[in-house]
Design a protein around this motif. Structure first.
Motif, PDB file in Angstrom:
ATOM      1  N   TRP A  57      62.111 102.402  28.801  1.00  0.00           N
ATOM      2  CA  TRP A  57      62.100 102.630  30.248  1.00  0.00           C
ATOM      3  C   TRP A  57      63.434 102.236  30.867  1.00  0.00           C
ATOM      4  O   TRP A  57      63.874 101.119  30.636  1.00  0.00           O
ATOM      5  CB  TRP A  57      60.954 101.862  30.924  1.00  0.00           C
ATOM      6  CG  TRP A  57      60.997 102.002  32.415  1.00  0.00           C
ATOM      7  CD1 TRP A  57      61.456 101.094  33.321  1.00  0.00           C
ATOM      8  CD2 TRP A  57      60.556 103.137  33.174  1.00  0.00           C
ATOM      9  NE1 TRP A  57      61.348 101.590  34.591  1.00  0.00           N
ATOM     10  CE2 TRP A  57      60.798 102.843  34.526  1.00  0.00           C
ATOM     11  CE3 TRP A  57      59.985 104.378  32.824  1.00  0.00           C
ATOM     12  CZ2 TRP A  57      60.500 103.741  35.553  1.00  0.00           C
ATOM     13  CZ3 TRP A  57      59.682 105.270  33.844  1.00  0.00           C
ATOM     14  CH2 TRP A  57      59.934 104.945  35.192  1.00  0.00           C
ATOM     15  N   PRO A  58      64.069 103.096  31.683  1.00  0.00           N
ATOM     16  CA  PRO A  58      63.670 104.477  31.918  1.00  0.00           C
ATOM     17  C   PRO A  58      64.435 105.502  31.068  1.00  0.00           C
ATOM     18  O   PRO A  58      63.958 106.623  30.897  1.00  0.00           O
ATOM     19  CB  PRO A  58      64.024 104.674  33.396  1.00  0.00           C
ATOM     20  CG  PRO A  58      65.218 103.790  33.613  1.00  0.00           C
ATOM     21  CD  PRO A  58      65.102 102.632  32.644  1.00  0.00           C
ATOM     22  N   LEU A 112      53.553  99.109  33.054  1.00  0.00           N
ATOM     23  CA  LEU A 112      52.873 100.386  33.315  1.00  0.00           C
ATOM     24  C   LEU A 112      52.870 100.686  34.814  1.00  0.00           C
ATOM     25  O   LEU A 112      53.046 101.835  35.235  1.00  0.00           O
ATOM     26  CB  LEU A 112      51.441 100.351  32.776  1.00  0.00           C
ATOM     27  CG  LEU A 112      51.293 100.406  31.253  1.00  0.00           C
ATOM     28  CD1 LEU A 112      49.861 100.095  30.825  1.00  0.00           C
ATOM     29  CD2 LEU A 112      51.713 101.781  30.717  1.00  0.00           C
ATOM     30  N   ALA A 113      52.673  99.629  35.611  1.00  0.00           N
ATOM     31  CA  ALA A 113      52.650  99.817  37.067  1.00  0.00           C
ATOM     32  C   ALA A 113      54.034 100.233  37.574  1.00  0.00           C
ATOM     33  O   ALA A 113      54.152 100.988  38.543  1.00  0.00           O
ATOM     34  CB  ALA A 113      52.189  98.533  37.758  1.00  0.00           C
ATOM     35  N   THR A 114      55.076  99.763  36.908  1.00  0.00           N
ATOM     36  CA  THR A 114      56.436 100.187  37.273  1.00  0.00           C
ATOM     37  C   THR A 114      56.610 101.672  36.971  1.00  0.00           C
ATOM     38  O   THR A 114      57.109 102.439  37.801  1.00  0.00           O
ATOM     39  CB  THR A 114      57.478  99.365  36.484  1.00  0.00           C
ATOM     40  OG1 THR A 114      57.287  97.986  36.800  1.00  0.00           O
ATOM     41  CG2 THR A 114      58.897  99.784  36.823  1.00  0.00           C
ATOM     42  N   VAL A 115      56.162 102.088  35.781  1.00  0.00           N
ATOM     43  CA  VAL A 115      56.259 103.502  35.410  1.00  0.00           C
ATOM     44  C   VAL A 115      55.471 104.354  36.409  1.00  0.00           C
ATOM     45  O   VAL A 115      55.909 105.437  36.806  1.00  0.00           O
ATOM     46  CB  VAL A 115      55.751 103.723  33.969  1.00  0.00           C
ATOM     47  CG1 VAL A 115      55.755 105.201  33.613  1.00  0.00           C
ATOM     48  CG2 VAL A 115      56.589 102.931  32.966  1.00  0.00           C
ATOM     49  N   ALA A 116      54.308 103.850  36.825  1.00  0.00           N
ATOM     50  CA  ALA A 116      53.432 104.607  37.730  1.00  0.00           C
ATOM     51  C   ALA A 116      53.790 104.372  39.204  1.00  0.00           C
ATOM     52  O   ALA A 116      53.009 104.718  40.095  1.00  0.00           O
ATOM     53  CB  ALA A 116      51.970 104.244  37.478  1.00  0.00           C
ATOM     54  N   LEU A 127      56.059 111.241  31.432  1.00  0.00           N
ATOM     55  CA  LEU A 127      56.906 112.412  31.676  1.00  0.00           C
ATOM     56  C   LEU A 127      57.131 112.619  33.173  1.00  0.00           C
ATOM     57  O   LEU A 127      58.214 113.019  33.609  1.00  0.00           O
ATOM     58  CB  LEU A 127      56.234 113.676  31.107  1.00  0.00           C
ATOM     59  CG  LEU A 127      55.886 113.662  29.613  1.00  0.00           C
ATOM     60  CD1 LEU A 127      54.957 114.825  29.276  1.00  0.00           C
ATOM     61  CD2 LEU A 127      57.156 113.749  28.777  1.00  0.00           C
ATOM     62  N   LEU A 128      56.079 112.342  33.936  1.00  0.00           N
ATOM     63  CA  LEU A 128      56.092 112.671  35.365  1.00  0.00           C
ATOM     64  C   LEU A 128      57.170 111.975  36.190  1.00  0.00           C
ATOM     65  O   LEU A 128      57.682 112.579  37.148  1.00  0.00           O
ATOM     66  CB  LEU A 128      54.703 112.383  35.962  1.00  0.00           C
ATOM     67  CG  LEU A 128      53.658 113.419  35.539  1.00  0.00           C
ATOM     68  CD1 LEU A 128      52.264 112.829  35.619  1.00  0.00           C
ATOM     69  CD2 LEU A 128      53.772 114.666  36.406  1.00  0.00           C
ATOM     70  N   PRO A 129      57.561 110.719  35.852  1.00  0.00           N
ATOM     71  CA  PRO A 129      58.600 110.091  36.674  1.00  0.00           C
ATOM     72  C   PRO A 129      59.910 110.883  36.686  1.00  0.00           C
ATOM     73  O   PRO A 129      60.747 110.673  37.563  1.00  0.00           O
ATOM     74  CB  PRO A 129      58.821 108.731  35.995  1.00  0.00           C
ATOM     75  CG  PRO A 129      57.560 108.461  35.253  1.00  0.00           C
ATOM     76  CD  PRO A 129      57.045 109.808  34.822  1.00  0.00           C
ATOM     77  N   THR A 156      53.823  93.757  40.310  1.00  0.00           N
ATOM     78  CA  THR A 156      53.216  92.489  39.889  1.00  0.00           C
ATOM     79  C   THR A 156      51.835  92.303  40.505  1.00  0.00           C
ATOM     80  O   THR A 156      51.057  91.464  40.065  1.00  0.00           O
ATOM     81  CB  THR A 156      54.105  91.296  40.296  1.00  0.00           C
ATOM     82  OG1 THR A 156      54.408  91.444  41.691  1.00  0.00           O
ATOM     83  CG2 THR A 156      55.381  91.253  39.483  1.00  0.00           C
ATOM     84  N   GLU A 157      51.535  93.083  41.533  1.00  0.00           N
ATOM     85  CA  GLU A 157      50.207  92.962  42.150  1.00  0.00           C
ATOM     86  C   GLU A 157      49.200  93.980  41.621  1.00  0.00           C
ATOM     87  O   GLU A 157      48.013  93.924  41.969  1.00  0.00           O
ATOM     88  CB  GLU A 157      50.318  93.116  43.669  1.00  0.00           C
ATOM     89  CG  GLU A 157      50.768  91.830  44.324  1.00  0.00           C
ATOM     90  CD  GLU A 157      51.300  92.059  45.721  1.00  0.00           C
ATOM     91  OE1 GLU A 157      50.718  92.883  46.454  1.00  0.00           O
ATOM     92  OE2 GLU A 157      52.312  91.410  46.073  1.00  0.00           O
TER      93      GLU A 157
END
Ligand code: 0PR
Length: 355
Positions: A266-267, A56-60, A185-187, A66-67
């Motif tokens: 993803w993606p 999720l952090a990658t998408v965002a 959607l936003l990415p 990882t942090e």
């Protein structure tokens, strides 16, 4: 009695839920009886949840996925409530307020009531986005959190997130972004919304909406662990020492479904879905405009248009599942199950009903 079939998605234009990805369905079933709320016992799902947070952090667009910290919540409501709770707990004052545009999802009203914080909603501009001058005028030293929405529920609008971040931080407050629906959607747009684009402290991004995970699967992310630490309570009789989630027992299905869906999509899979939804929303807006309807120009793929009560009711009677904005417009939410073919069928029914 036999269990009935669930609702088919064929004529559902109102929902932010959709068909889960087949891999998510399968993973969810295998993890149905696990509880990520007890990581000392259910280690496999606990590991999966860490993977979910990283994904999720990658998408965002977290600068160092990882942090990032966070967890798979029951949905956007829980994630938003926890963001408000965390900000309240981190603020030095006992009585704090939260500032949000009036387009904010009603879950934030619930959060304010449950947590007994003062919610200051401010007007949106002519394009249904947060009015920055109004936000600026509403914040003060007791503001713990400013909320921006990246993909509003009614019109799919994206608030000016970097500017909201600046206003929040200048006032000593935190910034929460609600990308519950818009996050997948936003990415693939040029909007500024993410951890990379703006000083976002916490973010809601729900796998069970455009992520094609299973229900229940919401996502709460935090830029740094302090936001989660502010939520932790001690759990003396569990192997793990503390718990930051709101629910105790949670569904491992939501966690496993989220990981499986994101790893499958993803993606490229999400990009294709986002591009198709955008093209379909533009197409539908054009078709409706040609027929003389007042259409709210779509941004993220929700098409809102003026419709009479009788037409709305006739469409519902034909099986179309439509909902309405507070102002009374019909809304079509372009989720992955909504195809050009189903939209053509919808327009055929609309044309027949009007004449
Ligand atoms: N934030 C935003 C921007 C949302 O749109 C929603 C839900 C939430 C938070 C809350 O998320 P949960 O419902 O997961 O707690 N928006 C939809 C709505 O209220 C939810 C929805 C989903 C409605 C499926 C109908 C439906 O069939 O309209």
């Amino acid at each position: 009695m036999q269990t009935p079939e669930p609702q088919s998605f064929d004529r559902v234009l109102s929902s932010m839920c959709t068909e889960p990805h087949p891999a998510a369905r399968d993973a969810a079933e295998r993890f149905l009886a696990t509880n990520p709320g007890d990581p000392g016992t259910y280690e496999a799902v606990a590991d999966l949840e860490e993977r979910a947070v990283g994904l999720l952090a990658t998408v965002a667009e977290h600068p160092s996925p990882t942090e990032a910290s966070g967890y798979v919540a029951g949905g956007g409501t829980e994630a938003n409530l926890q963001a408000v709770r965390s900000a309240r707990n981190r603020h030095p004052d006992a009585d704090v307020n939260v500032v949000a545009p009036e387009s904010v999802h009603f879950s934030v009203y619930k959060a304010a009531e449950v947590l007994d914080v003062d919610l200051r909603t401010v007007p949106t501009d002519d394009d249904h986005r947060a009015d920055l001058a109004a936000v600026e005028a509403a914040v003060d030293e007791a503001t713990a959190l400013v909320v921006g929405v990246a993909g509003t529920t009614e019109y799919g609008r994206v608030d000016p997130i970097p500017e909201l971040g600046r206003i929040a931080h200048d006032a000593g407050a935190l910034l929460h972004v609600d990308a519950a629906w818009g996050g997948f959607l936003l990415p693939f747009t040029d909007h500024d919304w993410s951890f990379a684009d703006a000083p976002v402290d916490t973010l809601t991004i729900d796998p069970h909406k455009c992520g094609r995970g299973v229900v229940p699967g919401g996502g709460l992310l935090a830029r740094d662990p302090a936001a989660m630490d502010a939520l932790a309570v001690e759990t003396p009789y569990l192997e793990s020492r503390s718990q930051a989630t709101l629910n105790g027992t949670r569904s491992g299905a939501g966690v496993a479904g989220a990981v499986a869906a994101i790893e499958a999509l993803w993606p490229d899979g999400y990009r294709e879905a986002a591009e198709r939804a955008a093209a379909d929303a533009d197409w539908l807006a054009g078709e409706l405009t040609d027929r003389g309807y007042d259409v709210v120009e779509p941004d993220l793929p929700i098409v809102a248009f003026d419709i009479s009560d009788s037409t709305f009711e006739a469409l519902r009677a034909d099986g179309w599942r439509l909902s309405r904005t507070g102002a009374g417009e019909a809304r079509v939410v372009h989720m992955p199950h909504v195809t050009r073919e189903s939209l053509r069928a919808f327009l055929t029914d609309l044309d027949r009903i009007r004449t």
